[in-house]
Scaffold this motif. Structure first.
Motif, mmCIF file in Angstrom:
data_model
loop_
_atom_site.group_PDB
_atom_site.id
_atom_site.type_symbol
_atom_site.label_atom_id
_atom_site.label_comp_id
_atom_site.label_asym_id
_atom_site.label_seq_id
_atom_site.Cartn_x
_atom_site.Cartn_y
_atom_site.Cartn_z
ATOM 1 N N ALA A 77 -1.600 8.307 1.668
ATOM 2 C CA ALA A 77 -2.888 8.800 2.162
ATOM 3 C C ALA A 77 -3.749 9.398 1.057
ATOM 4 C CB ALA A 77 -2.655 9.846 3.249
ATOM 5 N N PHE A 78 -3.134 9.835 -0.034
ATOM 6 C CA PHE A 78 -3.900 10.457 -1.118
ATOM 7 C C PHE A 78 -4.671 9.423 -1.938
ATOM 8 C CE2 PHE A 78 -0.142 9.098 -3.355
ATOM 9 C CZ PHE A 78 -0.577 8.804 -4.633
ATOM 10 N N ILE A 79 -4.237 8.164 -1.901
ATOM 11 C CA ILE A 79 -4.789 7.154 -2.810
ATOM 12 C C ILE A 79 -6.278 6.889 -2.576
ATOM 13 C CG2 ILE A 79 -4.634 4.734 -3.531
ATOM 14 C CD1 ILE A 79 -1.600 4.934 -3.105
ATOM 15 N N PRO A 80 -6.717 6.613 -1.341
ATOM 16 C CA PRO A 80 -8.150 6.350 -1.150
ATOM 17 C C PRO A 80 -9.042 7.551 -1.406
ATOM 18 C CG PRO A 80 -7.017 6.464 0.973
ATOM 19 C CD PRO A 80 -5.960 6.435 -0.090
ATOM 20 N N VAL A 81 -8.475 8.750 -1.424
ATOM 21 C CA VAL A 81 -9.257 9.948 -1.732
ATOM 22 C C VAL A 81 -9.325 10.176 -3.234
ATOM 23 C CG1 VAL A 81 -9.401 12.450 -1.463
ATOM 24 C CG2 VAL A 81 -8.684 11.027 0.458
ATOM 25 N N LEU A 82 -8.196 10.001 -3.922
ATOM 26 C CA LEU A 82 -8.095 10.364 -5.336
ATOM 27 C C LEU A 82 -8.548 9.264 -6.292
ATOM 28 C CD1 LEU A 82 -7.013 12.381 -7.506
ATOM 29 C CD2 LEU A 82 -4.820 11.179 -7.329
ATOM 30 N N ILE A 83 -8.129 8.014 -6.054
ATOM 31 C CA ILE A 83 -8.279 6.975 -7.071
ATOM 32 C C ILE A 83 -9.693 6.400 -7.208
ATOM 33 C CG2 ILE A 83 -7.434 4.735 -7.864
ATOM 34 C CD1 ILE A 83 -5.484 7.096 -8.211
ATOM 35 N N PRO A 84 -10.363 5.957 -6.118
ATOM 36 C CA PRO A 84 -11.694 5.350 -6.318
ATOM 37 C C PRO A 84 -12.688 6.206 -7.097
ATOM 38 C CG PRO A 84 -10.908 4.876 -4.112
ATOM 39 C CD PRO A 84 -9.940 5.870 -4.704
ATOM 40 N N PRO A 85 -12.769 7.529 -6.855
ATOM 41 C CA PRO A 85 -13.714 8.328 -7.638
ATOM 42 C C PRO A 85 -13.370 8.396 -9.132
ATOM 43 C CG PRO A 85 -13.042 9.488 -5.646
ATOM 44 C CD PRO A 85 -12.116 8.344 -5.801
ATOM 45 N N LEU A 86 -12.121 8.109 -9.464
ATOM 46 C CA LEU A 86 -11.700 8.201 -10.867
ATOM 47 C C LEU A 86 -11.824 6.886 -11.631
ATOM 48 C CD1 LEU A 86 -8.479 10.414 -10.563
ATOM 49 C CD2 LEU A 86 -10.742 11.115 -11.341
ATOM 50 N N LEU A 87 -12.224 5.826 -10.944
ATOM 51 C CA LEU A 87 -12.260 4.521 -11.605
ATOM 52 C C LEU A 87 -13.190 4.499 -12.818
ATOM 53 C CD1 LEU A 87 -12.187 1.990 -8.611
ATOM 54 C CD2 LEU A 87 -10.311 2.712 -10.107
ATOM 55 N N THR A 102 -0.794 -5.604 -9.733
ATOM 56 C CA THR A 102 0.114 -4.617 -9.128
ATOM 57 C C THR A 102 1.495 -5.205 -8.871
ATOM 58 O OG1 THR A 102 -1.677 -3.395 -8.016
ATOM 59 C CG2 THR A 102 0.532 -3.093 -7.157
ATOM 60 N N VAL A 103 1.552 -6.305 -8.129
ATOM 61 C CA VAL A 103 2.836 -6.852 -7.679
ATOM 62 C C VAL A 103 3.699 -7.338 -8.839
ATOM 63 C CG1 VAL A 103 3.908 -8.732 -6.379
ATOM 64 C CG2 VAL A 103 2.023 -7.445 -5.371
ATOM 65 N N VAL A 104 3.139 -8.210 -9.678
ATOM 66 C CA VAL A 104 3.929 -8.776 -10.785
ATOM 67 C C VAL A 104 4.374 -7.695 -11.779
ATOM 68 C CG1 VAL A 104 3.897 -10.363 -12.751
ATOM 69 C CG2 VAL A 104 2.952 -11.088 -10.543
ATOM 70 N N PRO A 105 3.472 -6.805 -12.241
ATOM 71 C CA PRO A 105 3.925 -5.758 -13.171
ATOM 72 C C PRO A 105 5.009 -4.855 -12.587
ATOM 73 C CG PRO A 105 1.535 -5.933 -13.228
ATOM 74 C CD PRO A 105 1.994 -6.783 -12.079
ATOM 75 N N THR A 106 4.836 -4.401 -11.332
ATOM 76 C CA THR A 106 5.836 -3.491 -10.767
ATOM 77 C C THR A 106 7.155 -4.203 -10.475
ATOM 78 O OG1 THR A 106 4.931 -3.827 -8.528
ATOM 79 C CG2 THR A 106 4.116 -1.937 -9.771
ATOM 80 N N PHE A 107 7.086 -5.497 -10.130
ATOM 81 C CA PHE A 107 8.316 -6.254 -9.920
ATOM 82 C C PHE A 107 9.136 -6.307 -11.204
ATOM 83 C CE2 PHE A 107 10.898 -10.041 -10.138
ATOM 84 C CZ PHE A 107 11.533 -10.065 -8.908
ATOM 85 N N LEU A 108 8.489 -6.665 -12.298
ATOM 86 C CA LEU A 108 9.196 -6.811 -13.567
ATOM 87 C C LEU A 108 9.664 -5.462 -14.112
ATOM 88 C CD1 LEU A 108 6.871 -9.453 -15.279
ATOM 89 C CD2 LEU A 108 9.103 -9.845 -14.219
ATOM 90 N N GLY A 164 -13.437 -3.989 -7.016
ATOM 91 C CA GLY A 164 -13.208 -5.428 -7.114
ATOM 92 C C GLY A 164 -12.694 -5.919 -8.448
ATOM 93 N N GLN A 165 -12.057 -5.050 -9.250
ATOM 94 C CA GLN A 165 -11.595 -5.462 -10.581
ATOM 95 C C GLN A 165 -10.075 -5.325 -10.765
ATOM 96 O OE1 GLN A 165 -14.451 -4.652 -14.010
ATOM 97 N NE2 GLN A 165 -14.976 -2.951 -12.650
ATOM 98 N N HIS A 166 -9.347 -5.277 -9.674
ATOM 99 C CA HIS A 166 -7.888 -5.136 -9.775
ATOM 100 C C HIS A 166 -7.247 -6.086 -8.773
ATOM 101 C CE1 HIS A 166 -4.140 -2.895 -10.713
ATOM 102 N NE2 HIS A 166 -3.837 -3.135 -9.443
ATOM 103 N N ASP A 167 -6.571 -7.119 -9.272
ATOM 104 C CA ASP A 167 -5.950 -8.122 -8.408
ATOM 105 C C ASP A 167 -4.607 -7.616 -7.886
ATOM 106 O OD1 ASP A 167 -5.935 -11.073 -7.497
ATOM 107 O OD2 ASP A 167 -3.971 -10.820 -8.421
ATOM 108 N N HIS A 168 -4.409 -7.750 -6.567
ATOM 109 C CA HIS A 168 -3.186 -7.222 -5.948
ATOM 110 C C HIS A 168 -1.928 -7.859 -6.532
ATOM 111 C CE1 HIS A 168 -0.398 -5.605 -3.073
ATOM 112 N NE2 HIS A 168 -0.141 -6.788 -2.535
ATOM 113 N N PRO A 190 -1.484 1.354 -3.965
ATOM 114 C CA PRO A 190 -2.176 1.423 -5.263
ATOM 115 C C PRO A 190 -3.329 0.433 -5.379
ATOM 116 C CG PRO A 190 0.184 1.563 -5.592
ATOM 117 C CD PRO A 190 -0.021 1.264 -4.134
ATOM 118 N N THR A 191 -3.130 -0.792 -4.875
ATOM 119 C CA THR A 191 -4.199 -1.789 -4.954
ATOM 120 C C THR A 191 -5.422 -1.353 -4.171
ATOM 121 O OG1 THR A 191 -2.646 -3.625 -5.264
ATOM 122 C CG2 THR A 191 -4.836 -4.177 -4.453
#
Length: 442
Positions: A124-134, A419-425, A411-415, A403-404
Motif C-alpha cells: 500500500a505504501f508504493i503508490p503513495v511513496l514512489i510516483p512522487p519520487l520518480l 521488474t520480473v526478469v531482474p528480480t527472478f535472476l 510509462g518508463q518502466h516495463d513490468h 513495484p511496477t
C-alpha cells in the motif's frame, strides 16, 4: 507432457513477449487443462470458480489505491518530494549524488521491510511513496531496476525470516500445513531453518547494487493524473492521522484475526480525510476512482492467477510432477532437495503467491522428506524456501506487480523486463543455492 510445466512455461513465455499477463494466465490455464485431459467446460467452470479465491485481495488493493490517491490531495507526496529535493540539492550536485542515491535507496528499503512487519501495509505504501519520487530518481539517474529489486527484497525477505506481521502469517501457514501432513514442529524452529535461505535474498540485494550501479537516463515525464498540490502543516497532520487510523484498524483486525483488514483500514483512512476536509468533497469521487484504476490491474492479475491455480490443481499434475521427481531421486538427498525447490519455483511462478503455494506443496513434500531422512529443520527450509521461490520474478506476484505500479507511473518502466526478469535472476538463483545448502546441512 506435464500440464503444470506446460502451463507455467507458456505463461512465462507469453509474458516475455509482452502479452498481457491476464491473457497469458488464461491461455496457460486453457493449454494446461487441455493437455491434462480436461474438457473445455470443466476448464471454464474450474477457472471461473477459482476467481473468487483472490477476490478479497483484489478489493483490498483497489481500496488501498483509492486511499493512496486521496492522500495525494493532502499534499503529502509533494512534501516528500520537497524533502527529497532538499536532500539532493536543486540541481543534484555531483558531489552529493552518490550519498543522495544511497540514502534514498536505504530509506525505500527500510520502508519496504517495515511494510511487512513493523507497519504491515504490504504494497500500500508504493503508490503513495514512489510516483512522487520518480523525477528525483531521474535527476540522480537511478536505474529503476535497482529500485524494483530493493522494494521486492523488502516485500519478501521479512516474511521469510521475521515472525511478525506477514511473517507471522507465513510461518503459521508453514507450521500448520506441515502438521497436517504429519510432521509437528514449533514456530520457534522456523526462523532457525529459514536463516540460511534468507541470506540468499541478501546476496541478491548486494548483487543488485553492484549490477545496477551505473547511471540510467529517463525522460522527465508527468505522472498520469499528477498535479502539484498546495499543503500546510494542518493538512499534513490530517494525512498522518489518516495513515495512523488506517494502520490502527489493520493492526486491530489482525490482532483479532478478522479478515478484511486492508479494506476496512483503507476505509478508515478515507473517512478521516473526509471528516477533516483534507480532501475536498467535490473531488472525492473522481480522486478515489482514479486511485482504484491505478491498482485495478494488480487486482485483475490476482483474480486470474487464482483461476489459473484452480485449474492446475484440478489437472492433478502437480502430484504427478512430484511423483516423477521421486522416481528420479531414489535415495539421493541432494538431488531431492534441488528437485523439490525447483517444483516450488514452478508452482509459485504460476500462481504468484508464496502463501498459497505452501498448502499445495507441504502435503506432498513432508512425507517425501521424512522418507528420505531429512531433519525437521531441513524439511522446514525446503518447504519454506520452495514456497518463497518464484514470489520474486513471477509476473503475477504482488511482489513484482507492486513495484511496477509505482515505477511505471510515467510509462518508463516495463513490468517484465525491468521488474520480473531482474528480480527472478537476482533472487531465485541465490534462493535455490542457499535453500539447497540449508537442506543438506541442517
Amino acid at each position: 507432457m506435464n500440464a503444470v510445466l506446460l502451463a507455467v512455461g507458456l505463461v512465462l513465455l507469453l509474458s516475455l513477449f509482452r502479452v498481457n499477463v491476464v491473457f497469458s494466465l488464461i491461455i496457460g490455464a486453457l493449454a494446461g487443462g487441455l493437455v491434462s485431459g480436461l474438457d473445455i467446460k470443466t476448464i471454464g467452470e474450474t477457472f471461473s470458480g477459482g476467481l473468487g479465491g483472490n477476490a478479497s485481495v483484489a478489493l483490498s488493493y483497489a481500496s488501498l489505491g483509492a486511499f493512496a490517491a486521496a492522500l495525494t490531495k493532502t499534499g503529502l507526496p509533494d512534501a516528500m518530494v520537497n524533502g527529497a529535493v532538499k536532500l539532493v540539492g536543486k540541481e543534484g550536485e555531483s558531489s552529493r549524488k552518490t550519498l543522495s542515491k544511497v540514502m534514498i535507496l536505504l530509506i525505500i528499503l527500510l520502508i519496504s521491510i517495515s511494510s511487512q512487519n513493523v507497519i504491515p501495509v504490504h504494497i500500500a505504501f508504493i503508490p503513495v511513496l514512489i510516483p512522487p519520487l520518480l523525477k528525483i530518481f531521474n535527476q540522480l539517474k537511478i536505474d529503476r531496476r535497482l529500485v524494483a529489486s530493493v522494494i521486492t527484497f523488502g516485500l519478501i525477505t521479512p516474511y521469510m525470516y521475521v515472525q511478525a506481521g506477514f511473517g507471522a502469517i507465513f510461518h503459521e501457514t508453514v507450521r500448520s500445513n506441515m502438521e497436517k501432513a504429519g510432521l509437528s514442529i514449533t514456530l520457534a524452529d522456523i526462523p532457525a531453518a529459514m536463516m540460511i535461505p534468507s541470506l540468499g535474498m541478501v546476496t541478491g540485494l548486494i548483487l543488485a547494487f553492484f549490477i545496477y550501479r551505473k547511471n540510467r537516463q529517463y525522460e522527465d515525464k508527468e505522472v498520469a493524473g499528477a498535479e502539484t498540490v498546495s499543503y500546510s502543516k494542518q493538512t499534513l497532520i490530517f494525512a498522518a492521522a489518516a495513515i495512523a487510523g488506517s494502520l490502527g484498524v489493520q493492526l486491530w483486525m489482525a490482532y483479532l484475526q478478522i479478515e478484511g483488514g486492508m479494506i476496512f483500514g483503507a476505509l478508515a483512512g478515507i473517512a478521516i480525510l473526509y471528516v477533516t476536509r483534507a480532501m475536498k468533497w467535490t473531488e472525492a469521487d473522481s480522486v478515489m476512482t482514479q486511485g482504484m484504476q491505478m491498482m485495478a490491474f494488480i487486482g485483475f492479475v490476482m483474480l486470474a492467477a487464482s483461476g489459473f491455480a484452480s485449474v492446475m490443481q484440478e489437472t492433478g499434475h502437480i502430484d504427478t510432477l512430484v511423483k516423477s521427481s521421486v522416481e528420479l531421486i531414489g535415495t539421493n538427498q541432494s538431488l531431492a532437495a534441488l528437485l523439490m525447490l525447483l517444483t516450488g519455483l514452478l508452482v509459485t511462478m504460476g500462481i504468484g503467491s508464496s502463501f498459497s503455494t505452501i498448502p499445495i506443496i507441504a502435503a506432498l513434500f513432508v512425507p517425501l522428506c521424512v522418507s528420505l531422512g531429512f531433519s525437521p529443520l531441513a524439511t522446514i527450509a525446503i518447504i519454506g524456501t520452495a514456497g518463497a521461490l518464484g514470489d520474486a520474478g513471477s509476473p503475477v506476484s504482488d511482489s513484482t506487480l507492486g513495484p511496477t505500479s509505482g515505477l511505471n507511473a510515467d510509462g518508463q518502466h516495463d513490468h517484465i523486463w525491468d521488474t520480473v526478469v531482474p528480480t527472478f535472476l537476482l533472487y531465485n538463483i541465490p534462493l535455490i543455492l542457499f535453500g539447497w545448502i540449508a537442506a543438506v546441512t541442517l
